[in-house]
Write a protein that holds these residues in place. Structure first.
Motif, PDB file in Angstrom:
ATOM      1  N   THR A 143      76.162  33.751  33.939  1.00 27.85           N
ATOM      2  CA  THR A 143      75.726  33.017  35.048  1.00 27.85           C
ATOM      3  C   THR A 143      75.400  34.120  36.169  1.00 27.85           C
ATOM      4  N   ASN A 144      76.051  35.298  36.326  1.00 26.54           N
ATOM      5  CA  ASN A 144      75.747  36.530  37.241  1.00 26.54           C
ATOM      6  C   ASN A 144      74.821  37.662  36.959  1.00 26.54           C
ATOM      7  N   GLY A 145      74.618  37.538  35.582  1.00 24.35           N
ATOM      8  CA  GLY A 145      73.732  38.615  34.952  1.00 24.35           C
ATOM      9  C   GLY A 145      74.273  39.999  35.290  1.00 24.35           C
ATOM     10  N   GLY A 146      73.754  41.300  35.173  1.00 25.43           N
ATOM     11  CA  GLY A 146      74.555  42.294  35.351  1.00 25.43           C
ATOM     12  C   GLY A 146      75.247  42.782  34.246  1.00 25.43           C
ATOM     13  N   SER A 147      76.240  43.712  34.561  1.00 26.03           N
ATOM     14  CA  SER A 147      76.990  44.593  33.493  1.00 26.03           C
ATOM     15  C   SER A 147      78.374  44.333  34.087  1.00 26.03           C
ATOM     16  N   VAL A 148      79.371  44.516  32.764  1.00 24.38           N
ATOM     17  CA  VAL A 148      80.821  44.562  33.041  1.00 24.38           C
ATOM     18  C   VAL A 148      80.998  45.470  34.206  1.00 24.38           C
ATOM     19  N   LYS A 149      80.479  46.718  34.145  1.00 19.78           N
ATOM     20  CA  LYS A 149      80.606  47.753  35.060  1.00 19.78           C
ATOM     21  C   LYS A 149      80.586  47.294  36.467  1.00 19.78           C
ATOM     22  N   ASP A 150      79.667  46.596  36.676  1.00 17.20           N
ATOM     23  CA  ASP A 150      79.173  45.919  37.935  1.00 17.20           C
ATOM     24  C   ASP A 150      80.464  45.293  38.637  1.00 17.20           C
ATOM     25  N   TYR A 151      81.386  44.809  37.887  1.00 18.62           N
ATOM     26  CA  TYR A 151      82.338  43.681  38.416  1.00 18.62           C
ATOM     27  C   TYR A 151      83.781  44.307  38.400  1.00 18.62           C
ATOM     28  N   GLN A 152      83.853  45.443  37.636  1.00 20.01           N
ATOM     29  CA  GLN A 152      85.411  46.190  37.198  1.00 20.01           C
ATOM     30  C   GLN A 152      85.851  46.487  39.109  1.00 20.01           C
ATOM     31  N   GLY A 153      87.023  45.995  39.260  1.00 23.51           N
ATOM     32  CA  GLY A 153      87.504  46.058  40.448  1.00 23.51           C
ATOM     33  C   GLY A 153      87.931  44.874  41.114  1.00 23.51           C
ATOM     34  N   LEU A 154      88.327  44.558  42.331  1.00 25.21           N
ATOM     35  CA  LEU A 154      88.696  43.267  42.878  1.00 25.21           C
ATOM     36  C   LEU A 154      87.963  42.476  43.331  1.00 25.21           C
ATOM     37  N   ASN A 155      87.535  41.313  43.162  1.00 28.70           N
ATOM     38  CA  ASN A 155      86.728  40.358  43.880  1.00 28.70           C
ATOM     39  C   ASN A 155      85.408  40.866  43.841  1.00 28.70           C
ATOM     40  N   LYS A 156      84.771  41.150  42.817  1.00 30.09           N
ATOM     41  CA  LYS A 156      83.286  41.710  42.798  1.00 30.09           C
ATOM     42  C   LYS A 156      82.292  40.753  42.268  1.00 30.09           C
ATOM     43  N   VAL A 157      83.033  39.589  41.810  1.00 31.68           N
ATOM     44  CA  VAL A 157      82.083  38.716  41.105  1.00 31.68           C
ATOM     45  C   VAL A 157      81.448  37.706  41.942  1.00 31.68           C
ATOM     46  N   PRO A 158      80.239  37.863  42.344  1.00 31.64           N
ATOM     47  CA  PRO A 158      79.652  36.945  43.327  1.00 31.64           C
ATOM     48  C   PRO A 158      79.723  35.257  43.175  1.00 31.64           C
ATOM     49  N   GLU A 159      79.556  34.678  41.874  1.00 23.99           N
ATOM     50  CA  GLU A 159      79.458  33.399  41.430  1.00 23.99           C
ATOM     51  C   GLU A 159      80.421  33.086  40.470  1.00 23.99           C
ATOM     52  N   PRO A 160      80.885  31.676  40.338  1.00 29.47           N
ATOM     53  CA  PRO A 160      81.720  31.364  39.271  1.00 29.47           C
ATOM     54  C   PRO A 160      80.959  31.363  37.850  1.00 29.47           C
ATOM     55  N   GLY A 161      81.545  31.567  36.892  1.00 29.63           N
ATOM     56  CA  GLY A 161      81.163  31.752  35.525  1.00 29.63           C
ATOM     57  C   GLY A 161      81.042  30.320  34.805  1.00 29.63           C
ATOM     58  N   LEU A 162      80.752  30.274  33.594  1.00 31.47           N
ATOM     59  CA  LEU A 162      80.749  29.302  32.759  1.00 31.47           C
ATOM     60  C   LEU A 162      82.021  28.700  32.473  1.00 31.47           C
ATOM     61  N   PRO A 163      82.350  27.308  32.279  1.00 31.65           N
ATOM     62  CA  PRO A 163      83.782  27.031  31.816  1.00 31.65           C
ATOM     63  C   PRO A 163      84.251  27.633  30.598  1.00 31.65           C
ATOM     64  N   THR A 164      85.356  27.868  30.559  1.00 30.15           N
ATOM     65  CA  THR A 164      86.075  28.503  29.562  1.00 30.15           C
ATOM     66  C   THR A 164      87.303  27.918  28.913  1.00 30.15           C
ATOM     67  N   ILE A 165      87.383  27.934  27.554  1.00 29.49           N
ATOM     68  CA  ILE A 165      88.657  27.584  26.699  1.00 29.49           C
ATOM     69  C   ILE A 165      89.127  28.702  26.166  1.00 29.49           C
ATOM     70  N   MET A 166      90.534  29.155  26.610  1.00 26.56           N
ATOM     71  CA  MET A 166      91.054  30.223  25.672  1.00 26.56           C
ATOM     72  C   MET A 166      92.279  29.863  24.770  1.00 26.56           C
ATOM     73  N   VAL A 167      92.126  30.393  23.618  1.00 27.29           N
ATOM     74  CA  VAL A 167      93.054  30.296  22.697  1.00 27.29           C
ATOM     75  C   VAL A 167      93.591  31.463  22.033  1.00 27.29           C
ATOM     76  N   PRO A 168      94.940  32.005  22.821  1.00 25.20           N
ATOM     77  CA  PRO A 168      95.400  33.068  21.986  1.00 25.20           C
ATOM     78  C   PRO A 168      96.095  33.061  20.817  1.00 25.20           C
ATOM     79  N   THR A 169      95.866  34.273  20.166  1.00 27.04           N
ATOM     80  CA  THR A 169      96.315  34.318  18.806  1.00 27.04           C
ATOM     81  C   THR A 169      97.366  35.658  18.595  1.00 27.04           C
ATOM     82  N   THR A 170      97.549  36.199  19.713  1.00 28.48           N
ATOM     83  CA  THR A 170      98.885  37.085  20.005  1.00 28.48           C
ATOM     84  C   THR A 170      99.629  36.408  20.889  1.00 28.48           C
ATOM     85  N   ALA A 171     100.825  36.976  20.870  1.00 31.97           N
ATOM     86  CA  ALA A 171     101.887  36.432  21.966  1.00 31.97           C
ATOM     87  C   ALA A 171     101.980  37.854  22.675  1.00 31.97           C
TER      88      ALA A 171
END
Ligand code: NAD
Length: 415
Positions: A143-171
């Motif tokens: 949704t935001n474009g750009g690269s991971v590097k642009d957003y590393q840090g605190l509160n650098k992502v301007p807009e919400p992302g897509l909805p996500t569903i997370m399923v962990p396979t490690t504990a």
């Protein structure tokens, strides 16, 4: 289901019951400082719960899913089953399954680019923390474009992302409940997280059956990462009365079940306790943060590529030894709840027994020392400098820590 799970699991802990008796609960409320507690994803928990995936995708309006999957799933044939299940429910699937352990910023970017080019409108991550973090980053990159590097840090992502569903396979990582995604910047030899409220997953599915295939070595390293989250968030300067209950119960579940999971990987009850313990530890960390263990471990991951859980686990007893003067009572009271045999000990002896107990666990799990993984003592001052730059965990640490303290901790782990 989540509320039921918390109620069922929290009530088994004596200390927690003390908190939850009405009198002590209100007494604590009257005396405590104010705090904020965030808990975002909807939780679906239960053996086989991954079968609910298509239903959840549809409920969130998913038409075309970016499925970020662990390579181990492809090897076992489980990935094919999940893809077929989604397709049979008229959901289009685009799969990205080339995530390696400790993902790089380039991998995050490649995954996000695939989702953007394919016009995906929902992201699913099924795998260990490396996969979940890649999926979380892809959702905001689409949704935001750009690269991971642009957003590393605190509160650098301007807009919400897509909805996500997370399923962990490690504990281990608790990434299914945190607002973080961690990536290695290869050129800088650094690990850094994207930390943003837009990274909270929308739904997390906790299905212990998916963790049955974890081999002992990964069970132990990921399990120790979860133990670090529980203990560090419990001792963090940012801990509050609610995170303490959660972190304490997480530590209980992990301490009691990790050695059994290591020896009896096919025991579903133990795997379930580990997965729920890891989730609770993630919830504790998302609210109270982690401390010096994580800060000191980051340079080991960034420069030497050491697995996250291995580095954290190795450091945990030595950081606790350093912190002891500041936390002896708190750690002692936690230890007394973990082992009935420690209840009669003084708080100091119980705390020391816990630290020794962790060292014994590392021996049982055959954790190598820093020397064995090729880290030379000459680099310790540079590592310490880098560790101090991981500022939030350093600030959260219950005792002020200097570069020479950190060098001493690395030396203790060197053998
Ligand atoms: P991992 O995701 O790197 O997985 C380790 C190995 O286990 C991989 O080879 C993977 O294929 C395999 N694996 C995963 N599930 C398996 C299963 N059920 N059966 C057999 N093999 C399986 O390890 P991890 O410890 O889960 O994640 C580590 C990453 O998570 C690091 O990059 C770390 O920095 C990050 N992390 C993120 C957070 C967060 O809040 N986002 C918190 C802690 C750590």
């Amino acid at each position: 289901m989540y509320r039921y799970f918390l109620k069922e699991n929290l009530k088994i802990n004596q200390h927690t019951c003390q908190f939850l008796t009405e009198r002590s609960f209100y007494l604590r409320l009257l005396t405590m400082e104010s705090f904020r507690f965030l808990c975002h994803p909807e939780i679906l928990a239960g053996d086989g719960a991954v079968s609910l995936l298509p239903e959840k995708v549809k409920a969130l309006g998913g038409r075309k899913v970016l499925l970020v999957a662990d390579p181990f799933l492809a090897r076992t044939g489980k990935l094919k089953k999940i893809q077929q299940h989604l397709s049979s429910c008229q959901i289009q699937v685009v799969t990205y399954d080339s995530v390696t352990g400790e993902p790089t910023t380039e991998q995050g970017d490649a995954c996000g680019q695939l989702g953007r080019e394919e016009n995906c409108n929902l992201v699913v991550g099924i795998g260990g923390g490396s996969v979940l973090d890649t999926a979380k980053a892809a959702a905001i990159l689409i949704t935001n474009g750009g690269s991971v590097k642009d957003y590393q840090g605190l509160n650098k992502v301007p807009e919400p992302g897509l909805p996500t569903i997370m399923v962990p396979t490690t504990a281990g990582t608790g990434s299914e409940v945190t607002f973080t995604a961690v990536f290695v910047r290869k050129q800088l030899q650094k690990k850094a997280g994207i930390n943003s409220p837009f990274l909270y997953p929308t739904v997390a599915i906790l299905d212990a059956e998916l963790t049955l295939s974890l081999p002992p070595a990964i069970t132990s390293t990921t399990g120790l990462d979860a133990l670090c989250h529980a203990v560090e968030s419990y001792l963090s300067r940012k801990a509050n009365f609610l995170t303490e209950i959660i972190s304490c119960q997480a530590a209980n579940l992990i301490w009691k079940n990790l050695p059994v999971a290591f020896r009896e990987g096919s025991n579903i009850a133990v795997r379930r306790n580990m997965l729920y313990g890891s989730f609770l530890a993630g919830l504790g960390l998302a609210n109270a943060g982690v401390t010096a263990v994580h800060a000191i471990s980051y340079p080991l991951g960034g420069i030497f590529g050491m697995a996250h859980g291995l580095a954290n686990g190795l450091l945990l007893p030595y950081v606790l030894e350093f912190n002891l003067p500041a936390v002896v009572e708190k750690l002692g009271s936690l230890a007394k709840q973990l082992e009935p045999g420690w209840q009669e000990l003084s708080l100091e002896k119980a705390a020391l027994s816990f630290v020794e107990g962790i060292k014994n666990l590392l021996k049982e799990f055959h954790f190598p020392g820093l020397k064995q993984v090729g880290v030379c003592p000459e680099i310790f001052p540079r590592l310490a400098e880098e560790a101090l730059k991981v500022s939030v965990p350093i600030q959260n640490n219950p005792r002020d820590i200097t570069a020479s303290d950190i060098v001493h901790i690395y030396e203790s782990c060197w053998q």
